[in-house]
Design an enzyme around this catalytic site. Structure first.
Site, PDB file in Angstrom:
ATOM      1  N   PRO A 259      -1.142  -7.913  -0.244  1.00 41.23           N
ATOM      2  CA  PRO A 259      -2.199  -6.896  -0.196  1.00 41.23           C
ATOM      3  C   PRO A 259      -1.681  -5.501  -0.507  1.00 41.23           C
ATOM      4  O   PRO A 259      -0.773  -5.023   0.156  1.00 41.23           O
ATOM      5  CB  PRO A 259      -2.676  -6.983   1.260  1.00 41.23           C
TER       6      PRO A 259
ATOM      7  N   TRP B  95       7.430  -7.617   2.480  1.00 37.22           N
ATOM      8  CA  TRP B  95       6.476  -8.716   2.598  1.00 37.22           C
ATOM      9  C   TRP B  95       7.118 -10.091   2.474  1.00 37.22           C
ATOM     10  O   TRP B  95       6.797 -11.004   3.224  1.00 37.22           O
ATOM     11  CB  TRP B  95       5.392  -8.540   1.531  1.00 37.22           C
TER      12      TRP B  95
ATOM     13  N   TRP C 130       3.753  -4.350   8.782  1.00 41.77           N
ATOM     14  CA  TRP C 130       4.298  -5.483   8.010  1.00 41.77           C
ATOM     15  C   TRP C 130       4.027  -6.811   8.711  1.00 41.77           C
ATOM     16  O   TRP C 130       4.111  -7.864   8.094  1.00 41.77           O
ATOM     17  CB  TRP C 130       5.791  -5.302   7.788  1.00 41.77           C
TER      18      TRP C 130
ATOM     19  N   LYS D   2       6.584  11.630  -9.029  1.00 43.95           N
ATOM     20  CA  LYS D   2       5.626  12.721  -9.219  1.00 43.95           C
ATOM     21  C   LYS D   2       6.357  14.035  -9.444  1.00 43.95           C
ATOM     22  O   LYS D   2       5.952  14.851 -10.263  1.00 43.95           O
ATOM     23  CB  LYS D   2       4.714  12.824  -7.999  1.00 43.95           C
TER      24      LYS D   2
ATOM     25  N   LYS E 132      13.910   6.842 -13.096  1.00 51.76           N
ATOM     26  CA  LYS E 132      12.899   6.441 -12.129  1.00 51.76           C
ATOM     27  C   LYS E 132      11.685   7.370 -12.251  1.00 51.76           C
ATOM     28  O   LYS E 132      11.832   8.569 -12.408  1.00 51.76           O
ATOM     29  CB  LYS E 132      13.506   6.578 -10.723  1.00 51.76           C
TER      30      LYS E 132
ATOM     31  N   GLN F 223      10.184  -5.893  -1.877  1.00 53.61           N
ATOM     32  CA  GLN F 223       9.534  -6.723  -0.860  1.00 53.61           C
ATOM     33  C   GLN F 223      10.471  -7.781  -0.279  1.00 53.61           C
ATOM     34  O   GLN F 223      10.076  -8.487   0.636  1.00 53.61           O
ATOM     35  CB  GLN F 223       8.284  -7.395  -1.436  1.00 53.61           C
TER      36      GLN F 223
ATOM     37  N   ASP G 105      -4.329  -4.177   2.344  1.00 52.48           N
ATOM     38  CA  ASP G 105      -3.557  -3.723   3.496  1.00 52.48           C
ATOM     39  C   ASP G 105      -4.193  -2.419   3.961  1.00 52.48           C
ATOM     40  O   ASP G 105      -4.577  -1.591   3.124  1.00 52.48           O
ATOM     41  CB  ASP G 105      -2.105  -3.482   3.058  1.00 52.48           C
TER      42      ASP G 105
END
Ligand SMILES: [Zn+2]
Ligand SMILES: [Zn+2]
Length: 1019
Positions: free
Chosen positions: A47, A599, A559, A635, A632, A595, A86
């Site tokens: 999610p 997750w 989590w 912003k 990478k 993850q 999520d």
């Protein structure tokens, strides 16, 4: 009938049309419903969080999920695709805090948890519409209407059930431990969260700090040391803010320590430190006056740098069970401000004397427990110093560093200060430096099943494979208990109640249980939101003492929510038992590599704990996405590629294709609008031009794909069908091993051969005016290739595959599936695969490419025919193949005879141009006779006329009349080669003289000579 296809195409526009078609015919749901219920392929959606715009890394994960589930669907599996969102935790809380201008947790408490959580609930779907729009636009087929949402009561109740399972088996406990704590968020982080926030090269102070021995200890030591001078232990630390919490120093009992005398302004003083580190710590200008063993230092006392007890900080000590308890006034800890022996003291850096603050470090805390040290906590949960009367009172710890250093310096307790750069953990959400901080938290005892975690991982297929033993395997090997509670607000409330009278705990595993145990059943039954603060108002009756139980303040690690999705998405075990049983474990999941500690880990850990089972059988693990320069995206750097910009520029197929084929999943990939554009030109446009070529000629010739060809097909057709079936076989194998990258690359190579070899070499077959068996075979063969390609490409580039399929298949065969995504995956016919033929053709391609190199070296255009080509094979056995293939090679090289030679030296003649590569060598005889020169000019004239046909806007099949006047030589060639020119340019006649008024005329210059050419349509 085929619809005409222009060679000019706007993919974004084409895709919008296909999106409408899918929607009108509900193709997505049909693609699931039409597959048998007993042939399931289980996919879990990890999610995402919809409180910010989706980024290009989300597109990456979503298309890799999509390509696999589409493939499995075409293979005949039913693949339900429940979406998920999520919702809990810091991402929402931080946004709301920011919007309200909050600085800390107390701001939230005074604002009110009820309103705060209401805003969090609103915030989590702030960008839902955009997420849904992007998901649809990139053709990630996902059941958004049936999405599981982690903040619903049903979802929470399933999480409560899971907690209760762990609780009943003693796998959940509360402990006072040093945990990584974010002072801004005011909560602990789990190990896997910490792992996501390390920053390299973080500057921190490094200082040599002096602890003066008590006079009693100085005397004790003095018996071994001649003379007298103030004596200090010299310790080294990078966290000055922890010094007020110091309650012990640790030494290595086995090591040698030196008492070094140094001259100071105030007179000589003595410093105790590891003998091997004196040079490093003191430089020159010291004299060792004595040596002592570490064990002799243990038990000596020193004067604390600060006394936080004077600031009102509670003095705590460890009791018999190792639990922290408050010391009564007048009571002292077993040990305070004393030297202890320890086995973790480093003798390679610092001074060999370690400053111990049990409130702040894991080792310090454990040593505190083992040795019965005094425990002082002069820092609050917001990371601020509690030190009234000092200049650093109320400062954030990192800001207090400088002030403490100055203070120590003034008091002559600092030997030296430096700056070091090291790796330090920061909060992965808010970027605040984490503090290692002793406080009580709830833990899940994952270490109890560590062996099972490791063993079950052996049953999981990781793509790329090295993650299994590497990143994930190592993570499991170093498993520590999961710090699963958060002192926050917007989360699944931890379902544990504590008796205010007797301290008894009660874990609640369902709403029914809550109703039954509540003091006020009606109030509990009326609870329609399980979040804080409502659930906190439900008191339970203590069965032990009849007292009133209140819920503990913590919520669950977010989590935990996502890790519980296999059952919580079905509200298992309260309903959907059968659905859960059918859909656990998953066949396939796919997310980014971070993850492994997020997750992937929580899915695996909870499945192991609750079901002793794997949670997923196959997992694609995607690496980072970088900008075009390989940096990478962030912003702050302003190099983030906005998904919509690139989708609008090139379309979703181009983005998908680039993501699948440019880089394997396990490698970091560069991404930019330009790179996607390059990929589009290299692949999608080649495919489209081939398709457009086919339809154009199919319409001219009235080709009907329902008519089957008879008899054996020409060699070129057999070759391409052989390649096609080999391709189907290869792509299936790659996809079966979860490797869309190599599958896509194989398709790309085939399309390249199809366009640049098969179609190019077949052009004449399509052009010629008579409709014979050979032409029909060419149509039929190219049609078969294109139709098969639509199916192979459907999982990768679902839009263009659909567009082509509709025109190529649906327009002729109404009985076929109405969408390529409802079609079955093609089967390879291995009887059509001819290895020798494919090998031969590779050889021709190779020789032809070498020949073109030789030509360009000699500066001779391909249009200029040459008399002879000399070829040296790699080994004699290849000669036979080359002789067999001579006509194709000569045709490709525009030459008239092929001669095989044995030695390289046979090629080196004055009249040759040579090229060699990979053991092959080829020489072109470059002498151009007048006859060859004429032929070359004839070809050039044809080329100009063909370009003029295009410029004039004629259709490919239009018949014309050609006019010419100008240079004598060129006119002569128009006459001597008139059959050839007429045939190639579809000219009914060639007319010497000025053009008619309506003709399209151009002045041309060929080999320095002028000629006026004109073309006119003549039906
Ligand atoms: Zn934080
Ligand atoms: Zn009680």
């Amino acid at each position: 009938m085929f619809q005409p296809v222009s060679s000019k195409v706007s993919f974004p526009q084409l895709e919008e049309g296909i999106l409408r078609l899918w929607k009108e015919r509900d193709i997505f749901h049909k693609s699931i419903d039409q597959r048998p219920e007993d042939r399931l392929f289980i996919f879990y959606e990890g999610p995402p969080y919809a409180n910010a715009s989706p980024g290009i890394h989300h597109v990456l994960a979503r298309v890799f999920k999509d390509v696999m589930v589409r493939y499995k669907t075409m293979q005949g599996y039913r693949v339900p695709r429940k979406a998920g969102w999520d919702t809990h935790g810091l991402p929402a809380e931080l946004e709301v805090e920011r919007s309200l201008g909050f600085k800390s947790k107390t701001d939230i408490e005074s604002f009110g948890i009820e309103e705060f959580n209401r805003r969090c609930r609103q915030n989590v779907f702030a960008y839902l519409k955009e997420w849904e729009a992007l998901t649809e636009r990139i053709a990630f087929w996902l059941d958004l209407d049936q999405a599981y949402i982690t903040c619903t009561n049903d979802y929470i109740e399933s999480c409560w059930w899971a907690v209760k399972q762990l609780w009943d088996r003693g796998l959940m406990y509360q402990d006072y431990r040093v945990t990584p704590h974010c002072p801004r968020c005011g909560t602990s982080l789990s190990d896997h969260e910490v792992a996501q926030g390390y920053r390299e090269n973080t500057p921190d102070p490094a200082l040599y700090v002096k602890f003066r021995l008590t006079s009693e200890s100085e005397q004790r030591l003095g018996q071994k040391v001649p003379g007298e001078a103030p004596t200090y232990f010299l310790a080294w630390t990078t966290t000055p803010w922890t010094l007020p919490g110091n309650t012990a120093l640790a030494v290595d009992p086995e090591a040698d320590y030196a008492v070094a005398e140094v001259a100071r302004r105030q007179g000589p003083e003595r410093l105790i430190l590891a003998a091997g580190l004196t040079g490093l710590s003191l430089g020159d200008g010291y004299k060792v006056v004595a040596r002592v063993e570490g064990r002799e230092l243990a038990g000596l006392h020193y004067q604390p740098l600060y006394d936080p007890r004077a600031w009102g900080v509670d003095a705590l000590g460890f009791n018999q069970e190792g639990r922290l308890v408050a010391l009564e006034p007048g009571e002292t800890a077993e040990k305070a401000h004393t030297v202890i022996a320890a086995d973790f003291v480093s003798l390679s850096e610092g001074t060999g004397i370690v400053h111990m603050a049990p409130a702040f470090g894991g080792e310090d805390f454990e040593a505190g427990k083992a040795e019965g040290l005094l425990f002082l906590q002069p820092v609050d949960l917001r990371g601020q110093m509690t030190a009234p009367g000092t200049p650093f009172d109320g400062l954030f710890v990192k800001d207090a560093d400088e002030v403490i250093l100055d203070d120590l310096e003034q008091r002559n307790l600092l030997l030296r200060r430096e700056t070091i750069h090291h790796t330090y953990p920061f909060c992965w959400r808010c970027g605040t430096p984490l503090l290692y901080y002793a406080k009580p938290s709830w833990y899940i005892r994952t270490t109890a099943v560590k062996d099972r975690l490791v063993a079950l991982n052996q049953q999981v297929n990781w793509y790329p494979g090295h993650v299994k033993e590497g990143r994930f395997g190592n993570w499991l090997e170093n498993n520590i208990d999961w710090a699963a509670s958060r002192e926050r607000f917007w989360g699944t409330p931890l379902p544990i109640w504590r008796c205010q009278e007797c301290g008894q705990h009660q874990c609640i595993g369902s709403l029914a249980e809550l109703h039954e145990r509540a003091e006020d059943r009606a109030k509990a039954e009326a609870l329609d939101d399980l979040h804080r603060p409502y659930v906190d108002e439900i008191a339970l009756a203590c069965r032990q003492c009849g007292g009133s139980m209140r819920r503990v303040v913590e919520v669950l690690d977010v989590w935990f929510d996502s890790g519980a999705m296999p059952y919580a998405q079905w509200h298992y075990p309260f309903e959907n038992d059968a659905t859960f049983a059918r859909s656990f474990p998953a066949d396939f999941i796919c997310e980014a590599v971070d993850q492994t500690r997020g997750w992937f880990y929580t899915l695996h850990a909870l499945a192991t704990l609750l079901f002793d089972s794997v949670c997923f059988r196959n997992v694609i693990c995607l690496e980072l996405i970088l900008d075009a320069k390989g940096e990478k995206m962030s912003k702050s750097k302003g190099n983030v590629v906005e998904p919509w910009a690139v989708l609008n520029a090139h379309g979703a197929d181009a983005v998908r294709w680039y993501l699948f084929t440019a880089t394997p999943p396990g490698t970091a990939r560069r991404f930019s609008t330009e790179l996607v554009g390059e990929g589009l030109r290299k692949f999608l446009l080649t495919l489209w031009n081939t398709y457009s070529f086919f339809v154009t000629y199919a319409l001219i010739d009235g080709f009907d794909p329902r008519r089957q060809t008879q008899g054996e097909r020409p060699l070129l057709d057999r070759w391409v069908l052989s390649e096609l079936n080999a391709l189907v076989n290869r792509v299936s194998l790659y996809m079966d091993s979860y490797n869309p990258t190599d599958a896509g690359r194989a398709i790309q190579a085939f399309v390249d051969d199809l366009s640049n070899w098969y179609v190019r070499r077949s052009r004449r077959r399509f052009w010629k005016s008579e409709s014979d068996a050979d032409k029909l075979a060419a149509h039929q063969t190219l049609y078969t290739c294109l139709v098969t390609l639509t199916k192979l490409l459907a999982p990768f580039t679902p839009f263009v595959a659909e567009e082509m399929y509709q025109n190529l298949v649906c327009s002729w065969f109404p009985e076929e599936p109405e969408s390529v995504h409802l079609a079955r995956w093609p089967q390879a016919d291995m009887s059509l695969v001819d290895e020798r033929l494919m090998e031969d053709t590779r050889l021709v391609m190779r020789i032809a490419s070498l020949g073109r190199n030789a030509r360009s070296k000699a500066g001779i255009k391909v249009r200029q025919p040459l008399q002879q080509v000399l070829v040296k094979p790699r080994y004699p056995a290849e000669s036979q193949a080359l002789e067999r293939l001579a006509p194709q090679i000569l045709d490709e090289l525009n030459a008239k005879e092929l001669t095989l030679v044995d030695e390289d030296t046979d090629l080196q003649r004055e009249d040759t141009a040579i090229a060699a590569e990979g053991g092959y060598a080829i020489a072109l005889v470059i002498t151009i006779t007048p006859a060859l020169a004429d032929e070359g000019l004839a070809r050039e004239l044809v080329h100009r006329l063909q370009t003029m046909r295009k410029n004039a806007g004629f259709d490919i099949a239009d018949r014309i009349v050609t006019y010419y006047q100008g240079s004598e030589e060129l006119c002569r060639i128009m006459e001597t080669h008139s059959d050839y020119v007429r045939q190639e340019t579809l000219s009914r006649e060639l007319v010497a003289g000025p053009p008619s008024a309506g003709a399209h005329a151009e002045e041309q210059k060929i080999a320095g000579q002028a000629i006026t050419l004109a073309v006119e349509r003549r039906p």
